[in-house]
Design a protein around this motif. Structure first.
Motif, PDB file in Angstrom:
ATOM      1  N   ILE A 173       2.199  63.119 109.899  1.00 54.19           N
ATOM      2  CA  ILE A 173       3.466  62.392 109.744  1.00 54.19           C
ATOM      3  C   ILE A 173       4.621  63.356 109.536  1.00 54.19           C
ATOM      4  O   ILE A 173       5.694  63.219 110.145  1.00 54.19           O
ATOM      5  N   THR A 174       4.440  64.369 108.656  1.00 51.48           N
ATOM      6  CA  THR A 174       5.551  65.258 108.294  1.00 51.48           C
ATOM      7  C   THR A 174       5.794  66.364 109.316  1.00 51.48           C
ATOM      8  O   THR A 174       6.904  66.865 109.464  1.00 51.48           O
ATOM      9  N   ARG A 175       4.716  66.786 110.008  1.00 50.67           N
ATOM     10  CA  ARG A 175       4.871  67.903 110.945  1.00 50.67           C
ATOM     11  C   ARG A 175       4.619  67.513 112.397  1.00 50.67           C
ATOM     12  O   ARG A 175       4.893  68.299 113.299  1.00 50.67           O
ATOM     13  N   GLY A 176       4.045  66.341 112.622  1.00 54.84           N
ATOM     14  CA  GLY A 176       3.860  65.830 113.984  1.00 54.84           C
ATOM     15  C   GLY A 176       2.812  66.559 114.794  1.00 54.84           C
ATOM     16  O   GLY A 176       2.840  66.537 116.019  1.00 54.84           O
ATOM     17  N   VAL A 202       0.820  71.018 101.675  1.00 57.07           N
ATOM     18  CA  VAL A 202       0.821  69.961 102.690  1.00 57.07           C
ATOM     19  C   VAL A 202       1.876  68.903 102.376  1.00 57.07           C
ATOM     20  O   VAL A 202       2.477  68.302 103.274  1.00 57.07           O
ATOM     21  N   PHE A 203       2.130  68.669 101.093  1.00 58.64           N
ATOM     22  CA  PHE A 203       3.057  67.616 100.692  1.00 58.64           C
ATOM     23  C   PHE A 203       4.530  67.989 100.906  1.00 58.64           C
ATOM     24  O   PHE A 203       5.416  67.155 100.720  1.00 58.64           O
ATOM     25  N   PHE A 204       4.770  69.248 101.284  1.00 59.77           N
ATOM     26  CA  PHE A 204       6.147  69.689 101.509  1.00 59.77           C
ATOM     27  C   PHE A 204       6.281  70.164 102.959  1.00 59.77           C
ATOM     28  O   PHE A 204       5.721  71.191 103.328  1.00 59.77           O
ATOM     29  N   ALA A 205       7.026  69.421 103.729  1.00 62.75           N
ATOM     30  CA  ALA A 205       7.122  69.681 105.176  1.00 62.75           C
ATOM     31  C   ALA A 205       7.707  71.056 105.494  1.00 62.75           C
ATOM     32  O   ALA A 205       7.400  71.645 106.533  1.00 62.75           O
ATOM     33  N   ASP A 206       8.560  71.589 104.595  1.00 63.78           N
ATOM     34  CA  ASP A 206       9.203  72.863 104.892  1.00 63.78           C
ATOM     35  C   ASP A 206       8.442  74.060 104.341  1.00 63.78           C
ATOM     36  O   ASP A 206       8.891  75.201 104.455  1.00 63.78           O
ATOM     37  N   THR A 240     -14.399  62.225  96.771  1.00 61.95           N
ATOM     38  CA  THR A 240     -13.012  62.612  96.482  1.00 61.95           C
ATOM     39  C   THR A 240     -12.483  63.535  97.583  1.00 61.95           C
ATOM     40  O   THR A 240     -11.343  63.370  98.063  1.00 61.95           O
ATOM     41  N   GLY A 241     -13.316  64.517  97.988  1.00 64.17           N
ATOM     42  CA  GLY A 241     -12.908  65.462  99.029  1.00 64.17           C
ATOM     43  C   GLY A 241     -12.625  64.781 100.355  1.00 64.17           C
ATOM     44  O   GLY A 241     -11.631  65.101 101.033  1.00 64.17           O
ATOM     45  N   VAL A 242     -13.487  63.837 100.740  1.00 68.53           N
ATOM     46  CA  VAL A 242     -13.286  63.114 102.013  1.00 68.53           C
ATOM     47  C   VAL A 242     -11.997  62.302 101.962  1.00 68.53           C
ATOM     48  O   VAL A 242     -11.203  62.290 102.927  1.00 68.53           O
ATOM     49  N   GLY A 243     -11.763  61.642 100.812  1.00 73.10           N
ATOM     50  CA  GLY A 243     -10.532  60.855 100.658  1.00 73.10           C
ATOM     51  C   GLY A 243      -9.289  61.718 100.779  1.00 73.10           C
ATOM     52  O   GLY A 243      -8.337  61.366 101.497  1.00 73.10           O
ATOM     53  N   LEU A 244      -9.286  62.873 100.108  1.00 71.62           N
ATOM     54  CA  LEU A 244      -8.139  63.784 100.165  1.00 71.62           C
ATOM     55  C   LEU A 244      -7.981  64.405 101.556  1.00 71.62           C
ATOM     56  O   LEU A 244      -6.857  64.647 102.023  1.00 71.62           O
ATOM     57  N   CYS A 245      -9.110  64.642 102.214  1.00 69.92           N
ATOM     58  CA  CYS A 245      -9.088  65.190 103.574  1.00 69.92           C
ATOM     59  C   CYS A 245      -8.343  64.240 104.515  1.00 69.92           C
ATOM     60  O   CYS A 245      -7.465  64.658 105.293  1.00 69.92           O
ATOM     61  N   LEU A 246      -8.674  62.954 104.438  1.00 66.87           N
ATOM     62  CA  LEU A 246      -8.004  61.950 105.282  1.00 66.87           C
ATOM     63  C   LEU A 246      -6.518  61.859 104.937  1.00 66.87           C
ATOM     64  O   LEU A 246      -5.664  61.712 105.819  1.00 66.87           O
ATOM     65  N   LEU A 247      -6.223  61.978 103.618  1.00 68.89           N
ATOM     66  CA  LEU A 247      -4.823  61.925 103.176  1.00 68.89           C
ATOM     67  C   LEU A 247      -4.035  63.102 103.744  1.00 68.89           C
ATOM     68  O   LEU A 247      -2.893  62.937 104.223  1.00 68.89           O
ATOM     69  N   VAL A 248      -4.634  64.301 103.707  1.00 68.21           N
ATOM     70  CA  VAL A 248      -3.977  65.504 104.238  1.00 68.21           C
ATOM     71  C   VAL A 248      -3.716  65.359 105.731  1.00 68.21           C
ATOM     72  O   VAL A 248      -2.627  65.694 106.228  1.00 68.21           O
TER      73      VAL A 248
END
Length: 847
Positions: free
Chosen positions: A253-256, A664-668, A239-247
């Motif tokens: 994508i959101t912060r470049g 992480v899910f909120f770019a601002d 689960t941690g590895v999957g979420l790590c890749l997602l983050v």
């Protein structure tokens, strides 16, 4: 081989001689121990995922140009390594202590005293006492033996045991194998008879040493708990590895910023990685086994610690376990009257011949407690009389057998050249030898019953004489005359009634299995407080029952009398058929099947044979029933504390993971936690798990609740949910702090400092509240645990330094806080445990 002299001298070595031989030749042990050294432990730490993540983070900071952060993180690598190494060494030291206890034992004669010592302390010229069931600790030469048979299959591959005879002076030391040799070898097993042997070779000079077979540690198969923890760790890691890749993907994508995305992903991986689980399990099992050894119980199999808390039935021997195994003559019957030893100042003449023939039918230097007691009363009252015959020559001994529970010894009176025979044994066997008629048997049986009803062990004594030198093959061929009865008492250990009561309170049935008479057994059972002591099953009744009938009867019967060792297996199987979790004690070779079949086999450490020890999961070092109960209590404490530690790990990882993931899910939104913050948390979490919770005292109700169900998951869904809910509460409180302070216009440095301070306070309080799942936080704080002040105090000191030292402020990306802002953070942290304290309060009220 060095020629031996003065073989009739059984004084043994002195302490000085032993010390000289150890200094010269070393200890009696084989080389090639596989214990882990310093570099092996370091290499094991380096392979840990947390170590690799820290190195990756430090490297990324260096690439990004954040030199200070990179150096600090790489510095933390060595701190974490130090903690891990210390924990590993703690486990290693505990295991080393257990290995010393677990080493094969030896019974030796030194300075005219028989004593048990670790096998590694045996030296050349030591006198070994060889007994049935013992594993021989060194190569030796037999100088005195009776019917000695030894299994040398470990060395020769031949499964048939070989006969041994006494050294005659002309033999040369040869290779193992073959009958009628006077040499015994390290690693072989005495399967019959007894003897005394003088050690000729130790350590690597033994035959097994010359072969070059180094001792290798037995690798235990993974226990149920270990498998459960490994499964849990695997799922959380995936689960941690999957979420790590997602983050990493979302952040990029959101912060470049890919590299910072990697840092954010690694931060989450570190937050979610349950790397403490296997470490904590290892430490708790190793140190737990060491703690149990302090209760005089040696853990041979880790699975025993798991099963201890689930034991529902405790089957125990009587002699030496429930009683002191220090027999004394309490009553004597001379075919007409009784003599009672209590407060007696004189010993009437009409009872002298009973003790006289009782001593003659015993070993010259007895080890058996009953024979010692008979000899003791002879020394007390008959010393200097014509009833003691130290000058008589023993001609032959007829050993006790399963068919006839009596033994006879034939002596020659040197003055008259007459052969006299003395026999003693179970009263019914002596009646049989004396060919008594029905009327006499009934009369004497009444006396036996009267003595047995007082809890006495009763022996019959008889005598005979023969004028011809040709002795018969069997005892039955002598014309025996019944002499009388000897009643011996074995006082119960003073701590046993309390221990039995504690077992009953803990939901554990206690069953006594003994070779004594039913009346004797029931008398002891009544004294120690066994339930339903009026009901009893004898060995003969047991033999006639099938498993189904016994399984039904055994639901209420707690006393088994006149039982032979082989029948213990039948009792164990019947109990297991009723879904009981059985702990069984045993000491003899014949006890081995029952010990192996029991859920928890417990061998006797003092009177037990090596065969019994090797078939058991636990070894009772002092043969004391109270120690078994102490081990069960310690086993329950270990599991309680392990559950608290794992519950705390779950609880504290939830907010760390949540605070790493949600922003992480909120770019601002700025991120709260970076690797340095998570590593700092790990510096609190690791020692808290392995030091604070491991050292925590047992709960007050640890022995007043029913046994844990053996099929119940150690850390099941309900416990995971409860722990996660603690963590969610901390996460909600810290997120509230984060969002409110952002909304109020605080700088990101202030927001991060206040949120992290609240998280640290919540962490410390979560440690405290989880120290007990039944007591309130106020009671917990008053309960001593010296490790708490060091871990909690260090955490508090570090947070003060981080908040006030500019260099650390920059490293943790904090801004200075006012005293009021720190107080708000403290209050938020304190609020996180209020619901759990309320939960404990109302849970206790329901109870």
């Amino acid at each position: 081989m060095k020629k031996m002299t003065n073989d009739s001298d059984f004084s043994g070595l002195t302490s000085e001689e032993v010390a000289d031989r150890i200094a010269k030749n070393g200890y009696n042990e084989l080389q090639g121990s596989s214990s882990r050294n310093f570099w092996m432990i370091i290499f094991g730490v380096i392979k840990e995922p947390m170590f690799l993540l820290l190195v990756a983070c430090g490297t990324l900071y260096m690439i990004l140009g954040d030199i200070e952060e990179g150096i600090m993180l790489l510095g933390f690598v060595f701190v974490v390594m130090g903690i891990e190494f210390n924990q590993e060494r703690k486990s290693e030291k505990a295991l080393d202590a257990l290995k010393d206890l677990a080493s094969p034992r030896a019974l030796v004669i030194r300075e005219k005293i028989e004593k048990r010592i670790p096998g590694r302390e045996v030296v050349c010229d030591d006198l070994l006492v060889l007994q049935e069931g013992d594993r021989i600790p060194a190569d030796a030469t037999v100088i005195k033996s009776v019917s000695l048979l030894v299994d040398e299959s470990l060395l020769t591959g031949e499964s048939v045991p070989v006969r041994k005879h006494d050294w005659a002076g002309e033999d040369e030391d040869i290779q193992p194998g073959g009958d009628d040799q006077p040499f015994v070898y390290s690693g072989s097993m005495v399967v019959q008879g007894n003897g005394i042997a003088r050690v000729s070779h130790t350590g690597m000079d033994t035959q097994i040493g010359k072969i070059g077979k180094a001792i290798k540690e037995v690798k235990e198969s993974p226990t149920k708990l270990k498998v459960e923890i490994e499964t849990l760790v695997k799922r959380l890691t995936i689960t941690g590895v999957g979420l790590c890749l997602l983050v990493i993907a979302i952040y990029t994508i959101t912060r470049g910023e890919l590299l910072k995305g990697f840092l954010a992903g690694i931060t989450l991986a570190m937050a979610m990685l349950p790397e403490e689980f296997p470490v904590v399990l290892t430490i708790f099992m190793a140190v737990g086994a060491w703690r149990i050894s302090k209760k005089h119980v040696l853990t041979r199999k880790p699975s025993a610690i798991e099963t201890l808390g689930s034991a529902t039935v405790l089957c125990t021997d009587k002699t030496g376990t429930l009683t002191e195994n220090k027999m004394k003559v309490a009553k004597i019957y001379n075919k007409e009257n009784f003599w009672v030893s209590k407060d007696a100042n004189e010993f009437p003449e009409q009872y002298h011949n009973i003790i006289e023939y009782g001593i003659l039918s015993s070993q010259t230097n007895p080890f058996d407690p009953m024979e010692k007691a008979i000899g003791g009363i002879g020394e007390l009252f008959l010393k200097g009389t014509e009833h003691l015959h130290h000058d008589w020559e023993m001609v032959k001994e007829y050993s006790l057998s399963r068919e006839l529970l009596a033994m006879s010894r034939v002596f020659r009176n040197k003055e008259t050249n007459e052969l006299l025979i003395a026999a003693k044994g179970a009263p019914e066997a002596i009646f049989d030898l004396c060919h008594l008629d029905t009327e006499m048997q009934a009369k004497y049986a009444t006396a036996v019953q009267a003595m047995a009803s007082e809890g006495l062990r009763v022996l019959g004594v008889s005598k005979s004489s023969i004028s011809e030198d040709r002795l018969p093959d069997a005892q039955h061929d002598f014309d025996f005359e019944f002499v009388g009865l000897i009643g011996l008492s074995d006082p119960i250990r003073k701590e046993v009634p309390t221990a039995v009561k504690e077992c009953h309170k803990a939901g554990i049935r206690v069953i006594m299995i003994t070779g004594d008479y039913p009346v004797t057994a029931q008398n002891i059972a009544r004294e120690i407080g066994l339930q339903n002591y009026q009901q009893c099953i004898t060995g003969s009744e047991l033999a006639a029952m099938d498993e189904k009938e016994l399984s039904e009867k055994i639901k209420t019967v707690n006393v088994f009398a006149r039982v032979i060792p082989e029948q213990k297996l039948k009792i164990v199987n019947a109990l297991k058929h009723n879904n009981e979790v059985v702990a069984m004690t045993g000491d003899g070779v014949n006890d081995a099947p029952a010990l192996k079949a029991a859920n928890i086999g417990i061998a006797m450490g003092e009177k037990g044979t090596d065969v019994a020890r090797e078939s058991s999961a636990l070894v009772l070092m002092d043969d004391n029933f109270g120690s078994i109960v102490g081990a069960i209590k310690m086993g329950r404490r270990i599991f309680d504390n392990l559950q608290k530690a794992l519950g705390y790990i779950f609880a504290i990882h939830v907010p760390i993971a949540g605070l790493s993931l949600i922003p992480v899910f909120f770019a601002d939104l700025p991120l709260i936690l970076w690797p340095v913050h998570v590593v700092f948390m790990e510096l609190i979490i690791d020692p808290a798990c392995s030091i604070i919770f491991e050292a925590e005292r047992a709960e007050k109700n640890v022995m007043s609740r029913p046994p844990r169900k053996v099929d119940e998951p150690f850390f099941g869904p309900s416990k995971i949910l409860l722990s996660c809910f603690q963590g969610i509460w901390v996460l909600i409180a810290t997120l509230a702090m984060y969002f409110v302070t952002l909304e109020l216009g605080y700088t990101i440095g202030e927001v991060r400092a206040m949120t992290f301070t609240a998280l640290i306070v919540a962490n410390i309080l979560t440690i405290l509240t989880n120290r007990s799942w039944s007591e309130s936080i106020f009671t917990i704080i008053r309960t001593p645990n010296p490790t708490v002040k060091w871990v909690a105090g260090s955490a508090a000191l570090f947070i003060l330094l981080i908040l006030n030292i500019p260099f650390l402020q920059r490293l943790f990306q904090f801004s200075p806080l006012t005293i009021w802002e720190v107080l708000v953070a403290l209050l938020v942290g304190i609020s996180t445990i209020t619901w759990f304290e309320l939960y404990k309060f109302f849970k206790l009220r329901k109870l």
